[in-house]
Design a protein around this motif. Structure first.
Motif: not given
Length: 79
Positions: A29-38, A18-20, A4-16
């Motif tokens: 996998f991320l239940l509600h992933g963060s899609q972006s161009d990069d 991030v739903e896995i 959860r922490r790795v995903c939050a840091v990589c995607l610029g999200l708050e830990d809370a």
């Protein structure tokens, strides 16, 4: 927590926020992933054995990782 922490840091999200989830094969996998161009296909994986933990993350392709503790650290190992 580690994933959860790795995903939050990589995607610029708050830990809370991030739903896995897990596939039928138990791959996280991320239940509600963060899609972006990069990071069009952010993907991550976790493996642990004994006191060893490995987390990998990749913004574009599917990744997997596996770790195995040395025999000397396994129950009954190194005999």
């Amino acid at each position: 927590l580690c994933a959860r922490r790795v995903c939050a840091v990589c995607l610029g999200l708050e830990d809370a926020t991030v739903e896995i989830g897990r596939t039928k094969g138990k791959k996280p996998f991320l239940l509600h992933g963060s899609q972006s161009d990069d990071k069009p296909n952010f993907n991550f994986n976790v493996s642990h054995d004994g006191r060893h933990v490995v987390v990998c993350a990749e913004p574009r392709t599917i990744v997997g990782v596996d770790v195995c503790a040395p025999d000397s650290e396994r129950k009954g190992g190194g005999e």
